[in-house]
Design a protein around this motif. Sequence first.
Motif, short mmCIF file in Angstrom:
data_model
loop_
_atom_site.label_atom_id
_atom_site.label_comp_id
_atom_site.label_asym_id
_atom_site.label_seq_id
_atom_site.Cartn_x
_atom_site.Cartn_y
_atom_site.Cartn_z
N VAL A 143 0.84 -1.21 0.00
CA VAL A 143 0.00 0.00 0.00
C VAL A 143 0.87 1.25 0.00
O VAL A 143 0.58 2.22 -0.71
N GLN A 144 1.94 1.23 0.78
CA GLN A 144 2.84 2.38 0.81
C GLN A 144 3.44 2.64 -0.57
O GLN A 144 3.49 3.80 -1.02
N HIS A 151 3.56 11.02 -6.16
CA HIS A 151 4.49 12.10 -5.82
C HIS A 151 5.52 12.32 -6.93
O HIS A 151 6.00 13.45 -7.12
N PHE A 152 5.86 11.28 -7.66
CA PHE A 152 6.90 11.36 -8.67
C PHE A 152 6.36 11.83 -10.02
O PHE A 152 7.11 11.92 -10.99
N LEU A 153 5.07 12.10 -10.12
CA LEU A 153 4.48 12.63 -11.34
C LEU A 153 4.57 14.15 -11.32
O LEU A 153 4.37 14.79 -10.28
N SER A 154 4.85 14.75 -12.46
CA SER A 154 4.88 16.21 -12.56
C SER A 154 3.44 16.73 -12.53
O SER A 154 2.48 16.01 -12.79
N TRP A 155 3.33 18.04 -12.24
CA TRP A 155 1.99 18.63 -12.19
C TRP A 155 1.34 18.64 -13.56
O TRP A 155 0.10 18.65 -13.67
N VAL A 156 2.12 18.65 -14.60
CA VAL A 156 1.54 18.58 -15.95
C VAL A 156 0.78 17.27 -16.12
O VAL A 156 -0.35 17.24 -16.63
N VAL A 157 1.39 16.18 -15.68
CA VAL A 157 0.75 14.86 -15.78
C VAL A 157 -0.45 14.78 -14.85
O VAL A 157 -1.52 14.25 -15.23
N VAL A 158 -0.33 15.30 -13.64
CA VAL A 158 -1.44 15.24 -12.68
C VAL A 158 -2.64 16.01 -13.19
O VAL A 158 -3.78 15.51 -13.14
N LEU A 196 -10.85 21.60 -5.99
CA LEU A 196 -10.09 20.85 -6.99
C LEU A 196 -8.60 20.88 -6.67
O LEU A 196 -7.93 19.84 -6.70
N LEU A 197 -8.07 22.05 -6.36
CA LEU A 197 -6.66 22.17 -6.00
C LEU A 197 -6.32 21.32 -4.77
O LEU A 197 -5.30 20.64 -4.73
N THR A 198 -7.20 21.38 -3.79
CA THR A 198 -6.97 20.62 -2.55
C THR A 198 -6.96 19.13 -2.81
O THR A 198 -6.09 18.40 -2.29
N SER A 199 -7.90 18.64 -3.60
CA SER A 199 -7.96 17.21 -3.90
C SER A 199 -6.74 16.76 -4.70
O SER A 199 -6.23 15.66 -4.50
N GLN A 200 -6.25 17.61 -5.58
CA GLN A 200 -5.05 17.26 -6.35
C GLN A 200 -3.83 17.14 -5.45
O GLN A 200 -3.02 16.22 -5.61
N VAL A 201 -3.67 18.08 -4.51
CA VAL A 201 -2.53 18.03 -3.60
C VAL A 201 -2.61 16.79 -2.71
O VAL A 201 -1.60 16.11 -2.48
N ILE A 202 -3.81 16.48 -2.22
CA ILE A 202 -3.97 15.29 -1.38
C ILE A 202 -3.63 14.03 -2.16
O ILE A 202 -2.91 13.15 -1.67
N TRP A 203 -4.11 13.93 -3.38
CA TRP A 203 -3.86 12.73 -4.19
C TRP A 203 -2.38 12.58 -4.53
O TRP A 203 -1.85 11.48 -4.54
N LYS A 204 -1.71 13.69 -4.78
CA LYS A 204 -0.33 13.64 -5.24
C LYS A 204 0.67 13.46 -4.10
O LYS A 204 1.63 12.67 -4.23
N ASP A 205 0.52 14.15 -2.99
CA ASP A 205 1.59 14.26 -2.01
C ASP A 205 1.30 13.62 -0.65
O ASP A 205 2.21 13.55 0.18
N THR A 206 0.09 13.17 -0.41
CA THR A 206 -0.22 12.62 0.92
C THR A 206 0.59 11.35 1.19
O THR A 206 1.13 11.17 2.29
N GLY A 207 0.67 10.46 0.21
CA GLY A 207 1.41 9.22 0.41
C GLY A 207 2.87 9.46 0.73
O GLY A 207 3.45 8.82 1.63
N TRP A 208 3.48 10.40 0.03
CA TRP A 208 4.90 10.70 0.26
C TRP A 208 5.11 11.37 1.61
O TRP A 208 6.11 11.12 2.28
N ALA A 209 4.17 12.21 2.03
CA ALA A 209 4.32 12.93 3.29
C ALA A 209 4.19 12.03 4.51
O ALA A 209 4.55 12.43 5.62
N THR A 210 3.68 10.81 4.32
CA THR A 210 3.54 9.89 5.46
C THR A 210 4.87 9.31 5.91
O THR A 210 4.95 8.71 6.99
N ILE A 211 5.94 9.46 5.10
CA ILE A 211 7.22 8.85 5.44
C ILE A 211 7.72 9.33 6.80
O ILE A 211 8.14 8.54 7.65
#
Length: 335
Positions: A143-144, A151-158, A196-211
């Motif tokens: 899951v991790q 997190h490793f995707l650029s904002w263009v891709v997201v 929309l911005l908030t959901s994008q940040v959560i989807w992109k960076d939440t997993g990485w921030a759990t480290i």
Amino acid sequence: MPEQTAVVPDRGEEIPTASCPTEREQRQSAPPHHSLWARIRRDRMLLLFALPGVALFVAFHYLPILGNAIAFKDYLPFLGIQGSEWVGFENFEPLINGDPYFLDALQNTLLITAVQTLFVFPAPIALALLLNSMVSERVKQTVQSILYLPHFLSWVVVVAIFQQVLGGTGYISNFLRQHGGQGLDIMSNPDTFVALLTSQVIWKDTGWATILFLAVLSQIDKELYEASSVDGAGRWRQMWHITLPGMRGIIIMLLILKLGDSLSVGFEQIILQQKAVGLEVGEVLDTYIYNNGVRGGEWGVSAAVGLVKGLVGVVLVFSANKIAHIFGEAGVYQK
């Protein structure tokens, strides 16, 4: 060290005894402190490894600070900083007089910061607690790994992925039309832009921030959970009285750093979607600096806004850190 004698009461004899060393003798017998150059020679390999990172940090963070002189000049690129006319605080007048475009950008920035602090900041904490509660280590690691990938995707891709899903011709809109409904275009709806911005940040960076939070959770003594379990404490009471207090230090430190960066809400993410919703809701301080400085040629005003933004961040960090010290927390740095 001088030798002292003591008298034995029964025999009346004197035997030599060792006296306690004086403070001066202790200082003389202590190992000498290494000089600065001796420590540099000792740690030369570590310093050599750190040198590229330090050089990049100086080149891209400290040297550009000198460019803040543009905020006090009528800067023209072909004249350079030294050749441009000095105008004092004239570039700060739009900020003081309340330029409507600046006020809109400031209001949007504060709104996005408040919403993301409320929803984005606690998200990795909740996810770390959820992952930590998993019994199977294999499932936990799987899951991790999956959650780290965005997190490793650029904002263009997201943004492109969200456009394919939530756009006017995206999967959701096509599904609704195929079943007799009306299309849904969230990507160009100003009313849902902040969400929309908030959901994008959560989807992109939440997993990485759990480290960081998972690393802190691994350092909590397991015997505390065992002792509390014997006393009859359930999972919720253990989390409230053991887990969260154990994470308090890192939570406060990251919150202080978040305050310092509170007026920067993601330039690349917003500039890619600004045109779809308009400047009224899509303009923030970072894009205001770009649109007025790089595109509009108002370099001095843009530099003034950037300088004020940076100073506000510094003040917030020092203030929050001082408050943390008052309540007995370490904060970002010690007293």
